[in-house]
Design a protein around this motif. Structure first.
Motif, PDB file in Angstrom:
ATOM      1  N   CYS A  21       0.866  -1.172   0.000  1.00 48.21           N
ATOM      2  CA  CYS A  21       0.000   0.000   0.000  1.00 48.21           C
ATOM      3  C   CYS A  21       0.903   1.223   0.000  1.00 48.21           C
ATOM      4  O   CYS A  21       1.687   1.423   0.932  1.00 48.21           O
ATOM      5  CB  CYS A  21      -0.914   0.011   1.227  1.00 48.21           C
ATOM      6  N   ASN A  22       0.829   2.005  -1.074  1.00 50.98           N
ATOM      7  CA  ASN A  22       1.550   3.268  -1.163  1.00 50.98           C
ATOM      8  C   ASN A  22       0.554   4.364  -0.834  1.00 50.98           C
ATOM      9  O   ASN A  22      -0.463   4.499  -1.513  1.00 50.98           O
ATOM     10  CB  ASN A  22       2.137   3.467  -2.556  1.00 50.98           C
ATOM     11  N   PHE A  23       0.829   5.114   0.223  1.00 50.67           N
ATOM     12  CA  PHE A  23      -0.100   6.157   0.624  1.00 50.67           C
ATOM     13  C   PHE A  23       0.659   7.383   1.099  1.00 50.67           C
ATOM     14  O   PHE A  23       1.853   7.331   1.392  1.00 50.67           O
ATOM     15  CB  PHE A  23      -1.076   5.652   1.700  1.00 50.67           C
ATOM     16  N   SER A  24      -0.052   8.496   1.133  1.00 47.44           N
ATOM     17  CA  SER A  24       0.553   9.739   1.606  1.00 47.44           C
ATOM     18  C   SER A  24      -0.049  10.094   2.957  1.00 47.44           C
ATOM     19  O   SER A  24      -1.192   9.753   3.246  1.00 47.44           O
ATOM     20  CB  SER A  24       0.324  10.868   0.599  1.00 47.44           C
ATOM     21  N   VAL A  25       0.741  10.769   3.772  1.00 45.13           N
ATOM     22  CA  VAL A  25       0.303  11.227   5.086  1.00 45.13           C
ATOM     23  C   VAL A  25       0.679  12.698   5.202  1.00 45.13           C
ATOM     24  O   VAL A  25       1.803  13.082   4.878  1.00 45.13           O
ATOM     25  CB  VAL A  25       0.975  10.424   6.224  1.00 45.13           C
ATOM     26  N   VAL A  26      -0.280  13.506   5.657  1.00 47.47           N
ATOM     27  CA  VAL A  26      -0.004  14.919   5.877  1.00 47.47           C
ATOM     28  C   VAL A  26       0.062  15.186   7.375  1.00 47.47           C
ATOM     29  O   VAL A  26      -0.736  14.662   8.145  1.00 47.47           O
ATOM     30  CB  VAL A  26      -1.058  15.837   5.198  1.00 47.47           C
ATOM     31  N   THR A  27       1.083  15.934   7.757  1.00 51.55           N
ATOM     32  CA  THR A  27       1.216  16.390   9.141  1.00 51.55           C
ATOM     33  C   THR A  27       1.174  17.913   9.117  1.00 51.55           C
ATOM     34  O   THR A  27       1.315  18.523   8.060  1.00 51.55           O
ATOM     35  CB  THR A  27       2.539  15.922   9.777  1.00 51.55           C
TER      36      THR A  27
ATOM     37  N   GLN B  52      -8.375  15.392  16.223  1.00 55.47           N
ATOM     38  CA  GLN B  52      -9.215  15.959  15.169  1.00 55.47           C
ATOM     39  C   GLN B  52      -8.387  16.894  14.287  1.00 55.47           C
ATOM     40  O   GLN B  52      -7.624  17.702  14.789  1.00 55.47           O
ATOM     41  CB  GLN B  52     -10.400  16.719  15.759  1.00 55.47           C
ATOM     42  N   PRO B  53      -8.521  16.780  12.971  1.00 53.42           N
ATOM     43  CA  PRO B  53      -7.751  17.650  12.092  1.00 53.42           C
ATOM     44  C   PRO B  53      -8.224  19.100  12.212  1.00 53.42           C
ATOM     45  O   PRO B  53      -9.379  19.353  12.542  1.00 53.42           O
ATOM     46  CB  PRO B  53      -8.042  17.106  10.694  1.00 53.42           C
ATOM     47  N   GLN B  54      -7.340  20.020  11.940  1.00 59.03           N
ATOM     48  CA  GLN B  54      -7.692  21.424  12.007  1.00 59.03           C
ATOM     49  C   GLN B  54      -8.529  21.836  10.800  1.00 59.03           C
ATOM     50  O   GLN B  54      -9.234  22.819  10.826  1.00 59.03           O
ATOM     51  CB  GLN B  54      -6.444  22.285  12.101  1.00 59.03           C
ATOM     52  N   ARG B  55      -8.410  21.096   9.728  1.00 61.30           N
ATOM     53  CA  ARG B  55      -9.234  21.329   8.544  1.00 61.30           C
ATOM     54  C   ARG B  55      -9.227  20.061   7.702  1.00 61.30           C
ATOM     55  O   ARG B  55      -8.400  19.191   7.907  1.00 61.30           O
ATOM     56  CB  ARG B  55      -8.732  22.509   7.750  1.00 61.30           C
ATOM     57  N   ASP B  56     -10.147  19.941   6.778  1.00 62.20           N
ATOM     58  CA  ASP B  56     -10.229  18.756   5.925  1.00 62.20           C
ATOM     59  C   ASP B  56      -9.197  18.814   4.821  1.00 62.20           C
ATOM     60  O   ASP B  56      -8.874  19.864   4.314  1.00 62.20           O
ATOM     61  CB  ASP B  56     -11.612  18.638   5.298  1.00 62.20           C
ATOM     62  N   TYR B  57      -8.694  17.626   4.424  1.00 60.18           N
ATOM     63  CA  TYR B  57      -7.746  17.513   3.312  1.00 60.18           C
ATOM     64  C   TYR B  57      -8.372  16.744   2.205  1.00 60.18           C
ATOM     65  O   TYR B  57      -9.079  15.843   2.380  1.00 60.18           O
ATOM     66  CB  TYR B  57      -6.471  16.828   3.756  1.00 60.18           C
TER      67      TYR B  57
ATOM     68  N   ILE C 182      -0.407  27.564   9.589  1.00 60.36           N
ATOM     69  CA  ILE C 182      -0.254  26.112   9.653  1.00 60.36           C
ATOM     70  C   ILE C 182       0.513  25.681   8.408  1.00 60.36           C
ATOM     71  O   ILE C 182       0.145  26.026   7.292  1.00 60.36           O
ATOM     72  CB  ILE C 182      -1.631  25.408   9.686  1.00 60.36           C
ATOM     73  N   GLU C 183       1.574  24.916   8.620  1.00 60.42           N
ATOM     74  CA  GLU C 183       2.395  24.434   7.507  1.00 60.42           C
ATOM     75  C   GLU C 183       2.196  22.930   7.343  1.00 60.42           C
ATOM     76  O   GLU C 183       2.655  22.152   8.169  1.00 60.42           O
ATOM     77  CB  GLU C 183       3.869  24.734   7.781  1.00 60.42           C
ATOM     78  N   PRO C 184       1.505  22.511   6.274  1.00 61.01           N
ATOM     79  CA  PRO C 184       1.348  21.078   6.044  1.00 61.01           C
ATOM     80  C   PRO C 184       2.607  20.485   5.399  1.00 61.01           C
ATOM     81  O   PRO C 184       3.271  21.140   4.601  1.00 61.01           O
ATOM     82  CB  PRO C 184       0.159  20.987   5.092  1.00 61.01           C
ATOM     83  N   THR C 185       2.943  19.265   5.771  1.00 64.84           N
ATOM     84  CA  THR C 185       4.054  18.540   5.170  1.00 64.84           C
ATOM     85  C   THR C 185       3.546  17.163   4.772  1.00 64.84           C
ATOM     86  O   THR C 185       2.964  16.448   5.584  1.00 64.84           O
ATOM     87  CB  THR C 185       5.234  18.390   6.155  1.00 64.84           C
TER      88      THR C 185
END
Length: 119
Positions: free
Chosen positions: A27-33, A114-119, A46-49
């Motif tokens: 499974c190749n997936f991406s994760v945002v922090t 909980q995320p600060q906003r939806d991705y 907020i800086e997403p990576t």
């Protein structure tokens, strides 16, 4: 002293693709922090990576790789691998990838996650 190459992420899954190689699933997936920052004027942002993660069948924490879906909170432990190559136009490129040792799906009920906003 021993060498150490370990990374731990806690974030939201972006895309997730399942492939099969030589009878093994990956499974190749991406994760945002996210990280918060304050500029010189005192404005916060907020800086997403984004991180690319690969998890092979049998990875700790997940029974079935099909469980990893977009929008889920996950915890990933692995190592950082840098891939380098040269394009046909003779340009050097590189990408960072995290081969996962552990993928843990985190419960949405945890209010701290909980995320600060939806991705």
């Amino acid at each position: 002293m021993e060498f150490l190459n370990r990374i731990e992420l806690r974030g939201v899954v972006g895309r997730a693709d399942i492939n099969s190689y030589n009878g093994n699933q990956v499974c190749n997936f991406s994760v945002v922090t996210e990280a918060s920052a304050v500029d010189r004027e005192g404005n916060s942002s907020i800086e997403p990576t984004w991180f690319n993660v690969s998890a092979w069948s049998g990875v700790q924490g997940v029974q079935d790789l099909n469980q990893i879906k977009k929008g889920m909170w996950v915890r990933v432990i692995g190592r950082l691998r840098v891939r380098k190559w040269v394009t046909q136009d003779n340009e050097e490129r590189s990408s960072n990838e995290i081969p996962a040792r552990l993928v843990e799906i985190l419960p949405k009920e945890d209010l701290q996650m909980q995320p600060q906003r939806d991705y």
